[in-house]
Motif scaffolding. Structure first.
Motif, PDB file in Angstrom:
ATOM      1  N   LEU A  86     -41.758  78.421 -23.242  1.00 57.27           N
ATOM      2  CA  LEU A  86     -42.778  79.056 -24.359  1.00 57.27           C
ATOM      3  C   LEU A  86     -42.522  78.038 -25.537  1.00 57.27           C
ATOM      4  O   LEU A  86     -41.182  77.734 -25.561  1.00 57.27           O
ATOM      5  N   PRO A  87     -43.086  78.064 -26.533  1.00 58.28           N
ATOM      6  CA  PRO A  87     -44.380  78.705 -26.776  1.00 58.28           C
ATOM      7  C   PRO A  87     -45.557  78.063 -26.110  1.00 58.28           C
ATOM      8  O   PRO A  87     -46.829  78.476 -26.100  1.00 58.28           O
ATOM      9  N   GLY A 134     -35.265  83.364 -26.060  1.00 58.56           N
ATOM     10  CA  GLY A 134     -34.500  82.080 -25.984  1.00 58.56           C
ATOM     11  C   GLY A 134     -35.360  80.864 -26.559  1.00 58.56           C
ATOM     12  O   GLY A 134     -36.331  80.931 -26.780  1.00 58.56           O
ATOM     13  N   VAL A 135     -34.642  79.565 -26.546  1.00 60.40           N
ATOM     14  CA  VAL A 135     -35.364  78.508 -27.249  1.00 60.40           C
ATOM     15  C   VAL A 135     -36.364  78.019 -26.349  1.00 60.40           C
ATOM     16  O   VAL A 135     -37.228  77.164 -27.024  1.00 60.40           O
ATOM     17  N   THR A 136     -36.427  77.982 -25.251  1.00 58.10           N
ATOM     18  CA  THR A 136     -37.738  77.357 -24.418  1.00 58.10           C
ATOM     19  C   THR A 136     -38.328  78.491 -23.746  1.00 58.10           C
ATOM     20  O   THR A 136     -39.261  78.087 -22.878  1.00 58.10           O
ATOM     21  N   MET A 139     -36.987  80.527 -21.593  1.00 55.90           N
ATOM     22  CA  MET A 139     -36.418  81.136 -20.449  1.00 55.90           C
ATOM     23  C   MET A 139     -35.318  82.135 -20.762  1.00 55.90           C
ATOM     24  O   MET A 139     -34.437  82.367 -19.769  1.00 55.90           O
TER      25      MET A 139
END
Lengths: 349, 349
Positions: free
Chosen positions: A96-97, A176-178, A180
């Protein structure tokens, strides 16, 4: 600890009553089944469409199936009610995003697939994407145990075929940052000589506390006598078979090792266990609680006086069964649909 | 990823320039040393008082020492500048918001001691309390690696005599439901037959990745040849002693097991390692990165192209050395003092 549902901002007055005149559409895309529902609040759906996930027919075919089901529900319910938004749940991990799948074990061949943009392009409108385990956690927080006990921060572990997880901080999914965030099924609970895991690692919680893990341990310990389902292994254990009981002790032990890490690091008030394997709660939870008391000092310092209380005491750590059952993921996708249109931001980085 | 310091709200214009005309007082209470400082911004102190922690003289004596040092600094600097607030860091675990210590291994006999109210009563003004590891993490986020790289969400592990940790979400310390959030030193990295830990558990990260752990492993592997300090074990390893090298491989391995759990669960952009044992970074980090690549699929999916870059790429997972050195805890206590007077809320439950 505040009421959870209120924080999501989709309720008018009281829990269980949806935003008046609006509905959302939720999609729960699994490796076997595709479930799509129209929803206007509470824990029931307005209408549900259940289809097989036609993985063999290709990704485009599955996307078409999803969009056709969404269109059908949108047309049937878009009269008296207004469509607030569409939420999609998929097996993780998910980037994400951008809305791109990253090598999901349950959707082989979908690595790198931009699921969100594929659906958006076909529907010609935005959708919100989230991992299925995060959706289940959101639903439990808004409509299940979080609502019942007034807790807006929790961790949910879904013990199904694999082990999924989701973290909710103050009513919002932690991505989280990505995107995941919340893959606690791949915490390492067996450092040396652990079982190889589908994630490429070894010794992951998923290899010791899932239905698949119970079946593997049954084959190891019972050989040709091993039942064909985790449910039957549980029946054998309840009938007094010591080898079958040992399997559930191993499940409880592994959960305690992972929960020790989560509790000592996160110090959340509530950890929920859901998924089909929780039908064996009576078999694995005694060893889980015993080991947790021994190994987590934060748990010992915050151990509640009752394990299954009517109300939660403040400043305690609770490990409870999830309440919504197998509908949690689809309910969470529907809640996500309501969030899509709201002004509420997500927990960012 | 936003600038960290800006989010804490204590800076006027640019990093390194404190709120004009204001200062804070920070206290770092350790099992050996008591450090108290006046601070007005940046990474230097206006003045520092260093005292031994007189544990043998009793808790009341230590509280008096703290308050006398605070008073001295307040009087000396409270002319031109205004005292914004006072922040205290103590060894954990800590029960917040009551400000009560819960069986801290480094302050024996202090279990249940209401440190905050004892100090507040003596000073006749409010103070803000936090665990020392959380303060170090806050300082790194505001003034160290977080500032340099523009990251406001991170996890810091302090590899000292023990292993402390702190989680920062969007510039704010995560305290958890009872204030004990961030005790990743007590994640289990060795499930079976692990070393007994001071926390009462066994197999905790602290038993494999602290200076104390390096000395224990040196005694086990080198017998009477074992050096008396972790620093000397590192020198022996750098001189080519295979047994000493194996000790740091074990450190790297254990860190990778714990980091796999943290990365897969939290998916943060940055994990910082600080504390004295990081002087042996060259010795333990190769095994740590090797094992992490093997065991954490989230790390593999987000592995950066450079391990020590000038700038951080987005959507990657970085494990870097902390930047502030041993002053991090005291700097964090001083930052906490500035927060005490600000309107900024904390991440709640």
């Amino acid at each position: 600890m505040k009421k959870g549902a209120a924080e999501v901002g989709i309720w008018d007055e009281q829990a269980g009553v949806g935003m008046s005149g609006a509905f959302s559409i939720g999609v729960d895309l699994g490796g076997t089944n595709l479930r799509v529902a129209a929803y206007s609040g509470g824990t029931d759906f307005l209408e549900t469409i259940l289809l097989p996930t036609r993985l063999a027919a290709g990704r485009e075919r599955v996307v078409s199936d999803i969009c056709e089901a969404i269109d059908a529900l949108a047309q049937r319910h878009n009269g008296q009610r207004k469509l607030a938004g569409i939420g999609i749940g998929t097996p993780g991990p998910l980037e994400l995003p951008r809305g791109v799948l990253r090598n999901p074990p349950n959707l082989p061949g979908w690595d790198g697939f931009p699921l969100r943009s594929a659906i958006t392009a076909k529907l010609n409108r935005g959708v919100r994407l989230e991992s299925d385990a995060n959706n289940a956690a959101l639903a439990e927080q808004c409509l299940g145990a979080g609502l019942r006990y007034g807790v807006s921060t929790l961790c949910m572990l879904t013990l199904g075929t694999g082990v999924g997880s989701g973290l909710i901080f103050r009513g919002q999914v932690w991505n989280g940052v990505t995107g995941m965030g919340g893959e606690a099924g791949h915490m390492i609970v067996q450092d040396q000589g652990g079982e190889p895991c589908g994630c490429g690692g070894s010794g992951c919680l998923e290899q010791y506390a899932s239905a698949k893990a119970v079946l593997r341990m049954a084959r190891e310990r019972l050989g040709e006598e091993a039942p064909a389902s985790a449910h039957d292994v549980a029946l054998l254990a309840r009938a007094g078979d010591a080898r079958a009981c040992g399997i559930f002790d191993a499940v409880g032990h592994s959960l305690a090792v992972a929960l020790t890490g989560l509790i000592n690091t996160l110090n959340m008030p509530l950890y929920l266990l859901g998924g089909g394997l929780c039908d064996a709660w009576d078999l694995f939870s005694p060893e889980m609680f015993r080991e947790l008391h021994l190994r987590s000092y934060i748990y010992r310092l915050t151990e509640p006086s009752e394990l299954e209380p009517e109300r939660l005491e403040e400043k305690k750590t609770y490990i409870l069964r999830a309440q919504l059952g197998p509908a949690a993921g689809l309910l969470g996708a529907c809640l996500l649909g309501f969030q899509e249109s709201s002004s509420m931001g997500r927990v960012g980085i």
